[in-house]
Design an enzyme around this catalytic site. Sequence first.
Site, PDB file in Angstrom:
ATOM      1  N   PHE B 208       0.907  -1.513  -0.408  1.00 33.81           N
ATOM      2  CA  PHE B 208      -0.183  -0.135   0.163  1.00 33.81           C
ATOM      3  C   PHE B 208       1.012   1.417  -0.067  1.00 33.81           C
ATOM      4  O   PHE B 208       1.815   1.160   0.835  1.00 33.81           O
ATOM      5  CB  PHE B 208      -0.292  -0.392   0.968  1.00 33.81           C
ATOM      6  CG  PHE B 208      -2.266   1.059   1.315  1.00 33.81           C
ATOM      7  CD1 PHE B 208      -3.137   0.937   0.380  1.00 33.81           C
ATOM      8  CD2 PHE B 208      -1.310   1.986   1.409  1.00 33.81           C
ATOM      9  CE1 PHE B 208      -3.662   2.079   0.810  1.00 33.81           C
ATOM     10  CE2 PHE B 208      -2.370   3.212   1.858  1.00 33.81           C
ATOM     11  CZ  PHE B 208      -3.363   3.555   1.485  1.00 33.81           C
ATOM     12  N   ASP B 314       8.998   2.904   1.498  1.00 33.81           N
ATOM     13  CA  ASP B 314       8.422   3.870   1.611  1.00 33.81           C
ATOM     14  C   ASP B 314       7.913   3.614   3.518  1.00 33.81           C
ATOM     15  O   ASP B 314       7.053   1.854   4.196  1.00 33.81           O
ATOM     16  CB  ASP B 314       6.560   2.860   1.238  1.00 33.81           C
ATOM     17  CG  ASP B 314       5.478   3.486   1.613  1.00 33.81           C
ATOM     18  OD1 ASP B 314       5.382   4.631   3.014  1.00 33.81           O
ATOM     19  OD2 ASP B 314       4.549   3.579   0.870  1.00 33.81           O
ATOM     20  N   LYS B 346       2.787  10.855   8.688  1.00 32.70           N
ATOM     21  CA  LYS B 346       1.533   9.953   9.781  1.00 32.70           C
ATOM     22  C   LYS B 346       2.811  10.331  11.157  1.00 32.70           C
ATOM     23  O   LYS B 346       2.018  11.229  11.442  1.00 32.70           O
ATOM     24  CB  LYS B 346       1.678   8.206   9.327  1.00 32.70           C
ATOM     25  CG  LYS B 346       0.628   7.776   8.510  1.00 32.70           C
ATOM     26  CD  LYS B 346       0.508   6.225   8.884  1.00 32.70           C
ATOM     27  CE  LYS B 346      -0.499   5.784   7.601  1.00 32.70           C
ATOM     28  NZ  LYS B 346      -2.008   5.361   8.487  1.00 32.70           N
ATOM     29  N   THR B 371       3.228  24.622  -5.022  1.00 32.01           N
ATOM     30  CA  THR B 371       2.861  26.182  -4.768  1.00 32.01           C
ATOM     31  C   THR B 371       3.047  25.456  -3.157  1.00 32.01           C
ATOM     32  O   THR B 371       4.460  26.620  -2.610  1.00 32.01           O
ATOM     33  CB  THR B 371       1.301  26.363  -3.794  1.00 32.01           C
ATOM     34  OG1 THR B 371       0.524  26.187  -5.244  1.00 32.01           O
ATOM     35  CG2 THR B 371       1.410  27.408  -3.175  1.00 32.01           C
TER      36      THR B 371
END
Lengths: 493, 493
Positions: B208, B314, B346, B371
């Site tokens: 995931f 990850d 997280k 931005t």
Amino acid sequence: MISRNYRSLISKNSIKRYYLSVASDYFPNEPLKPEIISETYPGPINESKLSELAKSFDHRAAYFVADYYKSIGNYIADVDGNKLLDTYCQISSIPLGYNNPELLKACSSKEMQVALANRPALACFPSNDYESILKDGILAAAPRGLDKVWTALSGSDANETAYKAAFMYKAAKKRGNSKFTKEELESVMDNKSPGAPAASILSFDKGFHGRLFGSLSTTRSKPIHKLDIPQFPWPRAPFPSLKYPLEQYSIENQKEEERCLELTEALIKEWPDSIAAIIVEPIQAEGGDNHASPYFYQGLRKLTKAYEILLIVDEVQTGVGASGKFWCHEHLFDPNDPPDIVTFSKKFQAAGFYYKLPELQPDQPFRQFNTWCGDPSKAIIAKTIYNEIIKKNLLHSTKKTGDYIFNNLETLFNGKFFQIVKNLRGKNRGTLIAFDFNTAKERDGFLLECRKNGVNIGGCGDTAVRLRPSLVFEKRHADILLNIVEESLSKLY
Amino acid sequence: MISRNYRSLISKNSIKRYYLSVASDYFPNEPLKPEIISETYPGPINESKLSELAKSFDHRAAYFVADYYKSIGNYIADVDGNKLLDTYCQISSIPLGYNNPELLKACSSKEMQVALANRPALACFPSNDYESILKDGILAAAPRGLDKVWTALSGSDANETAYKAAFMYKAAKKRGNSKFTKEELESVMDNKSPGAPAASILSFDKGFHGRLFGSLSTTRSKPIHKLDIPQFPWPRAPFPSLKYPLEQYSIENQKEEERCLELTEALIKEWPDSIAAIIVEPIQAEGGDNHASPYFYQGLRKLTKAYEILLIVDEVQTGVGASGKFWCHEHLFDPNDPPDIVTFSKKFQAAGFYYKLPELQPDQPFRQFNTWCGDPSKAIIAKTIYNEIIKKNLLHSTKKTGDYIFNNLETLFNGKFFQIVKNLRGKNRGTLIAFDFNTAKERDGFLLECRKNGVNIGGCGDTAVRLRPSLVFEKRHADILLNIVEESLSKLY
């Protein structure tokens, strides 16, 4: 009027005489004029700060290192103690000026501390007060007819979650009441059709909708924004290229808009059963501040209805008051026939998308989902921004300031700089004003000269200058801007 | 030990006797046990709050509506006044407990107010203090050897900006010193090769990595996460499916890891010149808490080096201390041969990716750009979190608590629930502990029963239960958890 030197304009008396100034209320200590005090520009501390930052963080896009403690109102301070009048505002993202006291108050509230220190996974464990924070802020500001919202973290994120809503909506309509098939459930794990369909979002040439993989696939602003990144093979339609001044070219411009609508319809027919949504900006901002008329937007709305395609309006840069209306698309759409989805971010600090159709909420939970689903701390800021805009009537004052700037620039550019600067645009769009130079080099030279003279201005597209001041940019700030624009042009040409 | 009722364990004396409790220091008023006071569970206020929220915001994934003002330490309060021991922590995102006083202090600081009220476009107008905020926080926590960072806003955003870095790196290497060709510059505006290449990121079955369009294309957890969304046709490799207990199946498990490495290598050969990076989690979290051994990860590292492919780890869910090391991959990799990129979000609240190779910063500015490029307010929070973890030695205590939970669950599950609960895993991974039920229905029933008994626990994958407590979850909290796990199982089976 603009030929008077700004130094004579800015005594406190003259301010009191001419305005009821919200900026003065908020910022009694706002500088009266730009202050460039470093011997060179950019200054020496800026250089050393940048080389320090460079060791661990990409610094090469930096205009200058800012001191946000010393920035105030419409003035941004840099680390060398220079104070520039800011008409760029963090790429169009500062709505109420630097260190706005009402925002600082909201940012030091108990509500903010609790929101920051206990950041919730909003879909699984929504906070007791999220509903009221939305109701009194983001939802109070909702475009007419769009009474639901899904929150996100940035403009790219807002657009991509909107795309996901559109794709799931389209697939559900096609599927009817049936369940997912075994083939869908299996193929999707391999990223293959039918589970992962070859559906698409149609976007316009020169449009900008973000830089993640889905949003970048709809961004068509510049090669450098896209090069070397895999993208979805989605359709691109032409966006009208209007001629200025508009009054002079009304027949040609309408033909141009008709041409673009026809080619968009032809593309829709070329991509049968593929296009889930069309996304468009009310003004194509990053791509060069390209405008189109209500005729074009209402034509698009008709097309999307005829072909049962959703219409997404990307208000990331244009929303939250700068156009003189809260949402820029309100200048362009029939109020009884709004777009299906409106996305927002930047000036609102919070991001997300508004929608009306209940079916844009997918048929099961956990499909439109992620860990945070937004951020209450940003929603609290959005609430404060919305309420200040209403309380201080900032839509009206932004319209007035914008008209004043436009009219004065029109006079200036029709004068001796006629050959240098062209295509002044953004009339009746508040402070969302832009104009072109003949080349990128000329444009960049002008922007640098303005910074040296104390005004921070941004560019967009290949040759455009865009104004993006805050909503508390008033006539006296406009006068300084206009003078420095004139001075800078006079020095360069 | 866990058969003692927790009510007898939690007198203040016993706490003092057994621990130096950081949780007690932070939270002198933390409840001593869960408090379920509503007559029904979930309670009536929860129901009415949810139906209010439902009018404008998708509420269907909600476990319950939380009251973050009343939550404290390891206890989350709901709107009915219930207080649950929280081992899920906003999907693994609360590092220091609710309303941690040091975090609240950081969140009410002048630094925080200025960061929030003047949110900078960090790449164009970096703040004076961003470099030091990074240095004392996010960069101080950097995995060994990875001394640069690019900041983002969420786990999906962190992974996708890492993918973009990988794609630009790969294209630049291929291009050498040449410039972009006319064909590249033109084709990319149509989302076509060679400007938008058919390059890919290889990911693993059950991995995931987020839910935006690029990250979702690498997510292989469940069909419902992906259905109806267009995705890139990128390769998927098998992830080892280990048998437990590990000691008993060491030969089979090594064979399984060899098989997966071989198939990964075969895939690399099948996709010549396509794969820019491989992404892998140190523990596949959403996909079911699937583990692999150092042998597998170091094998992957070797493969990626041999084929000149980048390796992205990850750490969005596994990072920031819960494994007993700051980064979970430190359990798995040769410290002298770390991955090329490590992504985070997280528990750190701030998001982004660490890297070492200077060439992962693209050859021109404005290519890795957006931005905001991160958020200083989150970087300030990350700095506070990092410093508290170090100051309070929370890696050590998390390791101790995790070992304690694991050993007790092992005893419990080897006993009378042998047929019900299986595949206990996460030994020596701090509190990142998981176990399986036979079916999703049984797992969901267990989670609900635990909530009714006062412990909030999360699931993952099809049939797994995952523990994700904060880093201030200590033996006395573990005892309550263990008792309620046993009680809930006893009631159900």
